[in-house]
Scaffold this motif. Structure first.
Motif, mmCIF file in Angstrom:
data_model
loop_
_atom_site.group_PDB
_atom_site.id
_atom_site.type_symbol
_atom_site.label_atom_id
_atom_site.label_comp_id
_atom_site.label_asym_id
_atom_site.label_seq_id
_atom_site.Cartn_x
_atom_site.Cartn_y
_atom_site.Cartn_z
ATOM 1 N N GLU A 187 22.953 37.020 61.593
ATOM 2 C CA GLU A 187 24.018 36.816 62.585
ATOM 3 C C GLU A 187 25.393 37.084 61.990
ATOM 4 O O GLU A 187 26.255 37.685 62.633
ATOM 5 N N THR A 188 25.600 36.638 60.746
ATOM 6 C CA THR A 188 26.914 36.802 60.113
ATOM 7 C C THR A 188 26.958 37.988 59.156
ATOM 8 O O THR A 188 28.023 38.348 58.659
ATOM 9 N N HIS A 189 25.789 38.615 58.897
ATOM 10 C CA HIS A 189 25.695 39.732 57.954
ATOM 11 C C HIS A 189 26.223 39.340 56.568
ATOM 12 O O HIS A 189 26.960 40.085 55.929
ATOM 13 N N THR A 190 25.843 38.142 56.149
ATOM 14 C CA THR A 190 26.229 37.653 54.830
ATOM 15 C C THR A 190 24.982 37.242 54.057
ATOM 16 O O THR A 190 23.878 37.161 54.622
ATOM 17 N N TYR A 191 25.162 36.965 52.774
ATOM 18 C CA TYR A 191 24.066 36.600 51.875
ATOM 19 C C TYR A 191 24.203 35.127 51.526
ATOM 20 O O TYR A 191 25.273 34.678 51.100
ATOM 21 N N GLU A 192 23.125 34.388 51.703
ATOM 22 C CA GLU A 192 23.177 32.950 51.510
ATOM 23 C C GLU A 192 22.236 32.512 50.394
ATOM 24 O O GLU A 192 21.082 32.937 50.332
ATOM 25 N N GLY A 193 22.747 31.657 49.525
ATOM 26 C CA GLY A 193 21.919 31.016 48.515
ATOM 27 C C GLY A 193 21.568 31.917 47.348
ATOM 28 O O GLY A 193 22.233 32.901 47.056
ATOM 29 N N GLY A 194 20.467 31.554 46.684
ATOM 30 C CA GLY A 194 20.034 32.304 45.525
ATOM 31 C C GLY A 194 20.847 31.972 44.286
ATOM 32 O O GLY A 194 21.640 31.027 44.270
ATOM 33 N N ILE A 195 20.642 32.753 43.253
ATOM 34 C CA ILE A 195 21.379 32.571 42.010
ATOM 35 C C ILE A 195 22.001 33.889 41.575
ATOM 36 O O ILE A 195 21.560 34.963 41.983
ATOM 37 N N THR A 196 23.026 33.788 40.763
ATOM 38 C CA THR A 196 23.695 34.957 40.205
ATOM 39 C C THR A 196 23.203 35.161 38.781
ATOM 40 O O THR A 196 23.421 34.313 37.921
ATOM 41 N N ASN A 197 22.518 36.287 38.563
ATOM 42 C CA ASN A 197 21.969 36.573 37.233
ATOM 43 C C ASN A 197 23.024 37.086 36.263
ATOM 44 O O ASN A 197 22.979 36.796 35.070
ATOM 45 N N HIS A 198 23.927 37.877 36.784
ATOM 46 C CA HIS A 198 24.929 38.498 35.911
ATOM 47 C C HIS A 198 26.185 38.822 36.688
ATOM 48 O O HIS A 198 26.145 39.088 37.884
ATOM 49 N N VAL A 199 27.283 38.828 35.979
ATOM 50 C CA VAL A 199 28.546 39.346 36.504
ATOM 51 C C VAL A 199 29.116 40.279 35.450
ATOM 52 O O VAL A 199 28.921 40.081 34.255
ATOM 53 N N GLY A 200 29.800 41.299 35.886
ATOM 54 C CA GLY A 200 30.339 42.243 34.916
ATOM 55 C C GLY A 200 31.280 43.237 35.560
ATOM 56 O O GLY A 200 31.664 43.085 36.722
ATOM 57 N N GLN A 201 31.629 44.260 34.815
ATOM 58 C CA GLN A 201 32.555 45.272 35.305
ATOM 59 C C GLN A 201 32.085 46.654 34.889
ATOM 60 O O GLN A 201 31.538 46.835 33.799
ATOM 61 N N VAL A 202 32.298 47.602 35.785
ATOM 62 C CA VAL A 202 31.961 49.004 35.543
ATOM 63 C C VAL A 202 33.258 49.794 35.413
ATOM 64 O O VAL A 202 34.195 49.597 36.194
ATOM 65 N N PHE A 203 33.303 50.685 34.436
ATOM 66 C CA PHE A 203 34.499 51.477 34.152
ATOM 67 C C PHE A 203 34.228 52.959 34.404
ATOM 68 O O PHE A 203 33.113 53.338 34.769
ATOM 69 N N PHE A 204 35.252 53.769 34.208
ATOM 70 C CA PHE A 204 35.167 55.196 34.504
ATOM 71 C C PHE A 204 35.642 56.016 33.304
ATOM 72 O O PHE A 204 36.471 55.543 32.513
ATOM 73 N N PRO A 205 35.162 57.256 33.168
ATOM 74 C CA PRO A 205 35.594 58.093 32.051
ATOM 75 C C PRO A 205 37.100 58.368 32.091
ATOM 76 O O PRO A 205 37.690 58.497 33.172
ATOM 77 N N GLU A 206 37.693 58.479 30.931
ATOM 78 C CA GLU A 206 39.141 58.696 30.854
ATOM 79 C C GLU A 206 39.566 60.003 31.507
ATOM 80 O O GLU A 206 40.630 60.058 32.135
ATOM 81 N N ASP A 207 38.774 61.061 31.386
ATOM 82 C CA ASP A 207 39.192 62.328 31.993
ATOM 83 C C ASP A 207 39.210 62.231 33.515
ATOM 84 O O ASP A 207 40.054 62.838 34.187
ATOM 85 N N THR A 208 38.293 61.434 34.077
ATOM 86 C CA THR A 208 38.303 61.209 35.524
ATOM 87 C C THR A 208 39.540 60.428 35.934
ATOM 88 O O THR A 208 40.210 60.756 36.923
ATOM 89 N N LEU A 209 39.873 59.390 35.182
ATOM 90 C CA LEU A 209 41.044 58.566 35.495
ATOM 91 C C LEU A 209 42.340 59.369 35.382
ATOM 92 O O LEU A 209 43.269 59.177 36.175
ATOM 93 N N THR A 210 42.397 60.269 34.418
ATOM 94 C CA THR A 210 43.574 61.125 34.269
ATOM 95 C C THR A 210 43.754 62.004 35.495
ATOM 96 O O THR A 210 44.877 62.213 35.976
ATOM 97 N N ALA A 211 42.635 62.518 36.024
ATOM 98 C CA ALA A 211 42.705 63.350 37.227
ATOM 99 C C ALA A 211 43.106 62.516 38.441
ATOM 100 O O ALA A 211 43.904 62.951 39.272
ATOM 101 N N VAL A 212 42.584 61.301 38.542
ATOM 102 C CA VAL A 212 42.883 60.430 39.687
ATOM 103 C C VAL A 212 44.366 60.103 39.760
ATOM 104 O O VAL A 212 44.976 60.144 40.838
ATOM 105 N N GLU A 213 44.979 59.788 38.636
ATOM 106 C CA GLU A 213 46.363 59.304 38.665
ATOM 107 C C GLU A 213 47.385 60.389 39.009
ATOM 108 O O GLU A 213 48.559 60.083 39.202
ATOM 109 N N THR A 214 46.924 61.624 39.145
ATOM 110 C CA THR A 214 47.846 62.715 39.501
ATOM 111 C C THR A 214 47.922 62.958 41.000
ATOM 112 O O THR A 214 48.784 63.710 41.462
#
Length: 310
Positions: A187-214
């Motif tokens: 009904e709400t299209h949300t996720y209820e309960g359970g446990i969180t196994n991991h949290v983290g962050q994903v990064f991007f290659p520097e050459d891609t970031l250089t292209a993005v910032e232009t």
């Protein structure tokens, strides 16, 4: 710190044994097929919107040096997590910026098998470094660049968003959390309960970031972008494993869109729910406490709309 070191050592040892399996023919062929579907779906929608046919690039296979990313818990939550966000395949909400397709695969580092029917929680800043859902950002009632998607029977999750920008003191990154043993509220299209196994962050290659910032609107960000190697969390997440996604351009230039793909090793026996809800992560931009609460435990139901893929 000691707990984190033990986890990192275990993750690196598990990564070594899983690496070759992830490059096996069955793993690669299935993931390539799913990736082709993701690209095709994206361009079909774009063609309808622009009434202009565009060539589809073939899906790119992982490079020979590709290794799974290991999500390091407890240190990378940051202050901008918001619970109870929507399960949806597109979290861009019309935000300006480069289209970004995410292809993430969860792997159990204990068995080297995919993690099916998990839920991947994604949140990141917009092109100019603001997070939704926070009064300090003047975005309290907004939810752009936030949402969840389930993994299929092969641990694969696909999502569309807009390529993130950056803010003071951090390299460009995407936050992710992996949840299991919860249920989908249809009904709400949300996720209820359970446990969180991991949290983290994903990064991007520097050459891609250089292209993005232009390109616009990224080139209007007045904050100087911090490089990956200058970011303490990036350095911590790359001590023996790889938190940088592989990139495929979806056209002749980066403005035509980007596909980011990575395999993510998780320990499904771990429980980092408290760390996620407390926002007890590493440094980030200024922010308030996480909003909302994590619901009680449950199990996945069937049904339309929010049924988990197989």
């Amino acid at each position: 710190m000691a707990k984190r070191a033990v986890h990192s050592l275990k993750a690196r040892n598990s990564l070594a044994k899983c690496s070759e399996k992830l490059k096996s023919r069955d793993f690669v062929e299935h993931r390539m097929a799913r990736r082709a579907e993701l690209i095709e779906s994206h361009f079909e929608k774009r063609t309808l919107e622009t009434r202009q046919w565009q060539n589809r690039p073939p899906p790119q296979a992982p490079g020979n040096t590709s290794e799974p990313c290991i999500l390091t818990p407890e240190v990378t939550v940051g202050p901008y997590y918001v619970s109870d966000e929507l399960i949806r395949p597109d979290i861009s909400e019309g935000q300006d910026g480069i289209d970004l397709l995410l292809d993430f695969q969860l792997i159990d580092v204990n068995t080297c098998l995919p993690v099916p029917r998990a839920m991947i929680d994604v949140w990141h800043c917009n092109t100019t470094g603001s997070y939704s859902g926070f009064a300090q950002e003047n975005t309290a009632e907004l939810s752009f660049n936030r949402g969840l998607q389930p993994t299929d029977r092969n641990g694969i999750m696909h999502m569309k968003t807009s390529f993130p920008g950056w803010y003071q003191g951090r390299a460009t990154h995407i936050h992710i959390a992996a949840h299991i043993n919860g249920k989908v509220n249809r009904e709400t299209h949300t996720y209820e309960g359970g446990i969180t196994n991991h949290v983290g962050q994903v990064f991007f290659p520097e050459d891609t970031l250089t292209a993005v910032e232009t390109v616009a609107p990224y080139n209007t960000n007045e904050v100087i972008r911090l490089r990956n190697a200058e970011d303490g969390i990036f350095v911590e997440e790359n001590t023996g494993y790889n938190a940088v996604s592989e990139i495929q351009f979806l056209g002749r230039s980066i403005e035509d869109g980007v596909l980011a793909f990575i395999s993510i090793g998780i320990d499904i026996s771990a429980n980092h729910t408290d760390a996620l809800l407390g926002g007890a992560g590493g440094p980030g931009g200024p922010g308030g406490p996480p909003n909302g609460t994590f619901p009680s435990n449950g199990t996945f139901p069937g049904g339309n709309g929010t049924t988990l893929p197989v």
